[in-house]
Design an enzyme around this catalytic site. Sequence first.
Site, PDB file in Angstrom:
ATOM      1  N   GLN A  99       0.821  -1.209   0.000  1.00  0.00           N
ATOM      2  CA  GLN A  99       0.000   0.000   0.000  1.00  0.00           C
ATOM      3  C   GLN A  99       0.856   1.260   0.000  1.00  0.00           C
ATOM      4  O   GLN A  99       1.912   1.317   0.622  1.00  0.00           O
ATOM      5  CB  GLN A  99      -0.923   0.002   1.219  1.00  0.00           C
ATOM      6  CG  GLN A  99      -1.946   1.122   1.212  1.00  0.00           C
ATOM      7  CD  GLN A  99      -2.958   0.954   2.343  1.00  0.00           C
ATOM      8  OE1 GLN A  99      -2.945  -0.031   3.055  1.00  0.00           O
ATOM      9  NE2 GLN A  99      -3.836   1.934   2.493  1.00  0.00           N
ATOM     10  N   CYS A 105      -6.892   0.199   1.230  1.00  0.00           N
ATOM     11  CA  CYS A 105      -6.510  -1.146   1.666  1.00  0.00           C
ATOM     12  C   CYS A 105      -7.568  -2.173   1.291  1.00  0.00           C
ATOM     13  O   CYS A 105      -7.256  -3.340   1.037  1.00  0.00           O
ATOM     14  CB  CYS A 105      -6.244  -1.170   3.165  1.00  0.00           C
ATOM     15  SG  CYS A 105      -7.651  -0.649   4.182  1.00  0.00           S
ATOM     16  N   HIS A 261      -9.107  -1.898   9.379  1.00  0.00           N
ATOM     17  CA  HIS A 261      -8.209  -2.097   8.235  1.00  0.00           C
ATOM     18  C   HIS A 261      -8.597  -3.382   7.511  1.00  0.00           C
ATOM     19  O   HIS A 261      -9.035  -4.360   8.139  1.00  0.00           O
ATOM     20  CB  HIS A 261      -6.775  -2.182   8.762  1.00  0.00           C
ATOM     21  CG  HIS A 261      -5.700  -2.143   7.719  1.00  0.00           C
ATOM     22  ND1 HIS A 261      -5.590  -1.135   6.794  1.00  0.00           N
ATOM     23  CD2 HIS A 261      -4.668  -2.995   7.477  1.00  0.00           C
ATOM     24  CE1 HIS A 261      -4.528  -1.356   6.035  1.00  0.00           C
ATOM     25  NE2 HIS A 261      -3.962  -2.489   6.425  1.00  0.00           N
ATOM     26  N   ASN A 285      -1.607  -8.216   5.634  1.00  0.00           N
ATOM     27  CA  ASN A 285      -1.776  -6.770   5.674  1.00  0.00           C
ATOM     28  C   ASN A 285      -1.279  -6.183   4.344  1.00  0.00           C
ATOM     29  O   ASN A 285      -0.117  -6.401   3.976  1.00  0.00           O
ATOM     30  CB  ASN A 285      -0.960  -6.196   6.836  1.00  0.00           C
ATOM     31  CG  ASN A 285      -1.178  -4.706   7.037  1.00  0.00           C
ATOM     32  OD1 ASN A 285      -1.669  -4.003   6.155  1.00  0.00           O
ATOM     33  ND2 ASN A 285      -0.792  -4.211   8.204  1.00  0.00           N
ATOM     34  N   TRP A 287      -0.228  -3.471   3.669  1.00  0.00           N
ATOM     35  CA  TRP A 287       0.929  -2.591   3.825  1.00  0.00           C
ATOM     36  C   TRP A 287       2.224  -3.315   3.455  1.00  0.00           C
ATOM     37  O   TRP A 287       3.221  -2.689   3.113  1.00  0.00           O
ATOM     38  CB  TRP A 287       1.051  -2.114   5.285  1.00  0.00           C
ATOM     39  CG  TRP A 287       0.015  -1.113   5.690  1.00  0.00           C
ATOM     40  CD1 TRP A 287      -0.993  -0.614   4.917  1.00  0.00           C
ATOM     41  CD2 TRP A 287      -0.121  -0.495   6.978  1.00  0.00           C
ATOM     42  NE1 TRP A 287      -1.760   0.275   5.635  1.00  0.00           N
ATOM     43  CE2 TRP A 287      -1.237   0.369   6.909  1.00  0.00           C
ATOM     44  CE3 TRP A 287       0.577  -0.595   8.164  1.00  0.00           C
ATOM     45  CZ2 TRP A 287      -1.661   1.133   7.992  1.00  0.00           C
ATOM     46  CZ3 TRP A 287       0.162   0.164   9.250  1.00  0.00           C
ATOM     47  CH2 TRP A 287      -0.943   1.019   9.162  1.00  0.00           C
ATOM     48  N   ASP A 573     -56.572  16.844 -32.915  1.00  0.00           N
ATOM     49  CA  ASP A 573     -56.596  17.441 -34.254  1.00  0.00           C
ATOM     50  C   ASP A 573     -56.512  16.338 -35.318  1.00  0.00           C
ATOM     51  O   ASP A 573     -55.467  16.097 -35.925  1.00  0.00           O
ATOM     52  CB  ASP A 573     -55.434  18.426 -34.395  1.00  0.00           C
ATOM     53  CG  ASP A 573     -55.402  19.090 -35.765  1.00  0.00           C
ATOM     54  OD1 ASP A 573     -56.452  19.099 -36.452  1.00  0.00           O
ATOM     55  OD2 ASP A 573     -54.328  19.589 -36.145  1.00  0.00           O
ATOM     56  N   ASP A 575     -57.821  16.064 -38.339  1.00  0.00           N
ATOM     57  CA  ASP A 575     -57.624  16.474 -39.736  1.00  0.00           C
ATOM     58  C   ASP A 575     -56.322  17.243 -39.943  1.00  0.00           C
ATOM     59  O   ASP A 575     -56.060  17.786 -41.018  1.00  0.00           O
ATOM     60  CB  ASP A 575     -58.808  17.301 -40.233  1.00  0.00           C
ATOM     61  CG  ASP A 575     -59.144  18.462 -39.305  1.00  0.00           C
ATOM     62  OD1 ASP A 575     -58.388  18.678 -38.336  1.00  0.00           O
ATOM     63  OD2 ASP A 575     -60.159  19.134 -39.540  1.00  0.00           O
ATOM     64  N   THR A 577     -55.016  20.146 -38.969  1.00  0.00           N
ATOM     65  CA  THR A 577     -55.065  21.552 -39.382  1.00  0.00           C
ATOM     66  C   THR A 577     -54.327  22.461 -38.404  1.00  0.00           C
ATOM     67  O   THR A 577     -54.119  23.640 -38.686  1.00  0.00           O
ATOM     68  CB  THR A 577     -56.527  22.024 -39.468  1.00  0.00           C
ATOM     69  OG1 THR A 577     -57.129  21.907 -38.174  1.00  0.00           O
ATOM     70  CG2 THR A 577     -57.310  21.192 -40.484  1.00  0.00           C
ATOM     71  N   GLU A 584     -64.201  18.371 -32.542  1.00  0.00           N
ATOM     72  CA  GLU A 584     -62.929  17.994 -31.925  1.00  0.00           C
ATOM     73  C   GLU A 584     -62.785  18.627 -30.544  1.00  0.00           C
ATOM     74  O   GLU A 584     -62.294  17.991 -29.605  1.00  0.00           O
ATOM     75  CB  GLU A 584     -61.762  18.420 -32.823  1.00  0.00           C
ATOM     76  CG  GLU A 584     -61.638  17.570 -34.084  1.00  0.00           C
ATOM     77  CD  GLU A 584     -60.640  18.139 -35.078  1.00  0.00           C
ATOM     78  OE1 GLU A 584     -60.206  17.393 -35.982  1.00  0.00           O
ATOM     79  OE2 GLU A 584     -60.300  19.347 -34.963  1.00  0.00           O
ATOM     80  N   ASP A 603     -57.284  12.779  -5.439  1.00  0.00           N
ATOM     81  CA  ASP A 603     -56.992  13.879  -4.507  1.00  0.00           C
ATOM     82  C   ASP A 603     -57.822  13.694  -3.240  1.00  0.00           C
ATOM     83  O   ASP A 603     -58.806  14.402  -2.998  1.00  0.00           O
ATOM     84  CB  ASP A 603     -57.307  15.210  -5.188  1.00  0.00           C
ATOM     85  CG  ASP A 603     -56.988  16.412  -4.301  1.00  0.00           C
ATOM     86  OD1 ASP A 603     -56.247  16.224  -3.309  1.00  0.00           O
ATOM     87  OD2 ASP A 603     -57.475  17.512  -4.605  1.00  0.00           O
ATOM     88  N   THR A 609     -54.046  19.097  -5.383  1.00  0.00           N
ATOM     89  CA  THR A 609     -52.862  18.445  -5.951  1.00  0.00           C
ATOM     90  C   THR A 609     -52.891  16.973  -5.566  1.00  0.00           C
ATOM     91  O   THR A 609     -53.597  16.570  -4.634  1.00  0.00           O
ATOM     92  CB  THR A 609     -51.556  19.071  -5.443  1.00  0.00           C
ATOM     93  OG1 THR A 609     -51.479  18.885  -4.027  1.00  0.00           O
ATOM     94  CG2 THR A 609     -51.484  20.555  -5.777  1.00  0.00           C
ATOM     95  N   GLU A 614     -49.939   8.925  -5.762  1.00  0.00           N
ATOM     96  CA  GLU A 614     -51.350   9.031  -6.165  1.00  0.00           C
ATOM     97  C   GLU A 614     -51.451   9.206  -7.677  1.00  0.00           C
ATOM     98  O   GLU A 614     -52.392   8.704  -8.313  1.00  0.00           O
ATOM     99  CB  GLU A 614     -52.008  10.215  -5.451  1.00  0.00           C
ATOM    100  CG  GLU A 614     -52.191   9.996  -3.957  1.00  0.00           C
ATOM    101  CD  GLU A 614     -52.669  11.245  -3.235  1.00  0.00           C
ATOM    102  OE1 GLU A 614     -53.319  11.100  -2.185  1.00  0.00           O
ATOM    103  OE2 GLU A 614     -52.380  12.365  -3.708  1.00  0.00           O
TER     104      GLU A 614
END
Length: 687
Positions: A99, A105, A261, A285, A287, A573, A575, A577, A584, A603, A609, A614
């Site tokens: 290390q 480690c 360690h 270890n 190390w 929409d 058609d 347009t 529509e 709600d 809200t 929900e």
Amino acid sequence: MSGVASKIAQERAKAAGVGSLKNPVKFAGQDFEKLKAKCSKSGKLFEDPKFPANSTSLGIKKLGPDAEDAQGVEWKRPSEIQKNPKFIADGANREDVEQGSISDCWFLSSIASLTTNQDCLNHVIPPDQSFKKNYAGIFHFTFWQFGQWVDVVVDDKLPTKNSKLHFLKSGTVNEFWTPLLEKAYAKVYGSYEALIGGRPVESLEDFTAGVGFIYRTESAPADLFQKIQTALAEKCLLACSSVPKAGYVESVNELNIVSGHAYSITRVVEVICGENSVQLIRVRNPWGYKEWSGAWSDGSKEWDNVDPKVKAELHKKVDDGEVWIPFPDFLKYYSRVDICDISLSRECCDGECRWCLTEFNGSWKKGSSAGGRADLDTFWINPQYRITLKSPDGDTSKKCTIIVSLIQKDRRKKKPEGVKNFHIGFYIYKVTSSDQIPLGKEFFDNNTEVDSMVDYKAYRGVVKKSELLPGEYVIVPSTFYELEEADFYIRVFTEQPIEAKETESNVQADIYEPVITPETDAEFETVKVELEKGEFKEDEVKALLNKMIAKYPDIKCDGFSTEAVRQLIKLMDVDNTGTLSTEEFKKAWLKVVNYMNIFKSADADNSGTISVPEFRNAMQKAGFTLKISHIDDVVGRLMNRDQVKFVEFISSMVRLETVINLFKILDRDEAGSISLSFPEFLSTAMA
């Protein structure tokens, strides 16, 4: 949008075999062979633009530009550090791991363990790499990452101080495979700093595609020594961690054990000492020094009472970091054992794996699918995965062995920014064919899990082995708290093949289609005069809608947004347009009324809200059955709001209808898929 496209591309690539060990994903899009050939042709050594040899690759805080440990760092190639550098000298072994200044480690103990299994080592380190033959300053390594193998390219510029390696180094001074491996792993996670602190089981899994089981010594099974013995015999990779000190500060106790360690476990034996049998465990270890000094240590008198041949084989009196410890003392001074079971990995079993693997990738998204633990009211919104265990294992138990592994993705990459692992777990519920899928709140209120893994530790991954009777089950992964966002990966291992799917895998849309009748015409009395015009532009549609909604004082609405109006025109929409005719508009309004009634029923507190959970219920009532990921996409457009307003709900439902209708139009043969040219795709995406 690019993120969505990238995710789809990745799923398609995996289906085509990309991501296997034989065909790994090219990390960061870098092709090792092509880059090496380009360098060889140009005569220039490779310099990695994706992980440059500068401070950005070190880190941003603990190894940031102003950090003490980053001061004076110079990036040098091995030939600038040592004469006659070698990639691997006399084989890769655990003595090649020492290390450096970085606290990784946990990772280094895994490398030492990796060297005990040559097959796994060869997977991680592709062959034919050296500093002589075809050297071009470029190396590559292969790691497993959440269901796929990735090939990672690095240049060989390494961080040094005073011309010495600053981080990991080998015990052989001119050997460089370990610091290059450390660099490649740092690249995967974004920086060297991202490697500070961790648990060995993470990197053990990344080396093998195995599954890491954790045993805490304070509650260790009576046969833990035998489990370790068996795992080593099966060439599994093992590591352990010493008991941490208060505040998790590394310090050395009176017996030379470093607190908090990580160590490698390299062997266990039972030896005869006098008339007694003693269980010993060998730990290392990273190390490369600092060893246990208690009973059975290198200079201990206990070795004098062992058969000389046994002593000659086992006893090595040198401070190399590796030492034998009596198993009872090990249980006292070490807090956990990590065993990476490689028998679950097809790659490590050479295709002879007896386990069947089923995989799921998912996400917890704030509000839409991040419900938290089971005792929260929002638990039911968590992702759900249905499995059918069809056949028992064949033993006398008549049960099915099932191993479930849940991993949260990519948290380590953001660790330098302060991001931590969430506390995660999962539950398994028994279901029947009559249970409505996805399971709603009522199901979870009235049923308990048949098994679970809910220690809720802040680990990258958790795993549980269960024995279940054949039948249908639902796996519910969760974080401890609600509203916590993360991506995750689930593996389900069984001895027999199973059926599995996300519980919402069949996308359905049973959409309300309005019909104009004399009874419904009465609804439009307040705008009767305006409707005589016969064709209405966007602003006129908006005015009509606002006048109609004013008839419903119980709906809290500040007026229809321009976005909602545009979505409604696109949907109705017929058609093409760009305007709405009287008929529509009437049908458009009847759709609004239908959604309004659904919104009102959702709600419950009349707040005007609805919460995102929900909102999910309302979507189902509106006729939409979607995958969790699709719900996340819809909710994502609501800008992560905790509450959805009436007009936002209308806009989302109408947009969803439009997308579904568009797909149905393009899917002429009802094959469930469509193919578009780029101009067609562009027109569709911009619609």
